[in-house]
Scaffold this motif. Structure first.
Motif, PDB file in Angstrom:
ATOM      1  N   GLY A   1      -5.379  -9.744 -15.066  1.00 58.71           N
ATOM      2  CA  GLY A   1      -6.265  -8.895 -14.283  1.00 58.71           C
ATOM      3  C   GLY A   1      -6.037  -8.944 -12.790  1.00 58.71           C
ATOM      4  O   GLY A   1      -6.904  -8.556 -12.011  1.00 58.71           O
ATOM      5  N   ILE A   2      -4.873  -9.417 -12.365  1.00 61.77           N
ATOM      6  CA  ILE A   2      -4.559  -9.493 -10.937  1.00 61.77           C
ATOM      7  C   ILE A   2      -4.105  -8.122 -10.454  1.00 61.77           C
ATOM      8  O   ILE A   2      -3.249  -7.487 -11.070  1.00 61.77           O
ATOM      9  N   THR A   3      -4.684  -7.668  -9.359  1.00 57.94           N
ATOM     10  CA  THR A   3      -4.242  -6.417  -8.748  1.00 57.94           C
ATOM     11  C   THR A   3      -2.959  -6.695  -7.986  1.00 57.94           C
ATOM     12  O   THR A   3      -2.899  -7.617  -7.165  1.00 57.94           O
ATOM     13  N   VAL A   4      -1.916  -5.917  -8.263  1.00 53.54           N
ATOM     14  CA  VAL A   4      -0.622  -6.086  -7.609  1.00 53.54           C
ATOM     15  C   VAL A   4      -0.309  -4.814  -6.834  1.00 53.54           C
ATOM     16  O   VAL A   4      -0.249  -3.734  -7.414  1.00 53.54           O
ATOM     17  N   ILE A   5      -0.129  -4.959  -5.534  1.00 51.80           N
ATOM     18  CA  ILE A   5       0.260  -3.839  -4.673  1.00 51.80           C
ATOM     19  C   ILE A   5       1.695  -4.074  -4.245  1.00 51.80           C
ATOM     20  O   ILE A   5       2.035  -5.147  -3.734  1.00 51.80           O
ATOM     21  N   ILE A   6       2.530  -3.054  -4.466  1.00 53.06           N
ATOM     22  CA  ILE A   6       3.955  -3.155  -4.150  1.00 53.06           C
ATOM     23  C   ILE A   6       4.328  -2.032  -3.199  1.00 53.06           C
ATOM     24  O   ILE A   6       4.037  -0.867  -3.471  1.00 53.06           O
ATOM     25  N   VAL A   7       4.987  -2.386  -2.111  1.00 56.37           N
ATOM     26  CA  VAL A   7       5.539  -1.394  -1.194  1.00 56.37           C
ATOM     27  C   VAL A   7       7.030  -1.348  -1.461  1.00 56.37           C
ATOM     28  O   VAL A   7       7.705  -2.375  -1.437  1.00 56.37           O
ATOM     29  N   THR A   8       7.553  -0.147  -1.747  1.00 59.88           N
ATOM     30  CA  THR A   8       8.975  -0.026  -2.067  1.00 59.88           C
ATOM     31  C   THR A   8       9.500   1.355  -1.721  1.00 59.88           C
ATOM     32  O   THR A   8       8.746   2.326  -1.665  1.00 59.88           O
ATOM     33  N   HIS A   9      10.792   1.421  -1.499  1.00 65.33           N
ATOM     34  CA  HIS A   9      11.491   2.689  -1.340  1.00 65.33           C
ATOM     35  C   HIS A   9      12.265   3.037  -2.612  1.00 65.33           C
ATOM     36  O   HIS A   9      12.865   4.096  -2.696  1.00 65.33           O
ATOM     37  N   ASP A  10      12.260   2.122  -3.569  1.00 64.46           N
ATOM     38  CA  ASP A  10      13.056   2.266  -4.786  1.00 64.46           C
ATOM     39  C   ASP A  10      12.252   2.948  -5.893  1.00 64.46           C
ATOM     40  O   ASP A  10      11.284   2.382  -6.394  1.00 64.46           O
TER      41      ASP A  10
END
Length: 86
Positions: A45-54
């Protein structure tokens, strides 16, 4: 990357933010890391925020929010998944 993630997990976070987490990884390890993020979200239940250009990395997410020319454009990762992940 895996060590950094494990170190972060020791704090039992409810939210994790990553900037280009697969940027310096080979494709096999990138898939492993993205699967780990998915498991963290779905099983713990962990919120994961990812910043990516891919786009391949974005395709692993349940929701993508895209930016273009400084504007936020909301999109759905499933559309990318169908095209990029086999």
């Amino acid at each position: 990357q895996k060590i950094a993630i494990a170190r972060a997990m020791a704090q039992e976070p409810k939210l994790m933010v990553f900037d280009e987490p697969t940027g310096n990884l080979d494709s096999t390890t990138s898939v492993e890391v993205m699967n780990m993020f998915r498991d963290l979200n779905r099983k713990q239940g962990i919120t994961v925020i990812i910043v990516t250009h891919d786009p391949k990395t974005a395709a692993f997410t349940d929701r993508a929010i895209n930016m273009c020319d400084g504007l936020i454009l909301e999109g759905v990762a499933e559309e990318l998944s169908a095209k990029l992940i086999k």
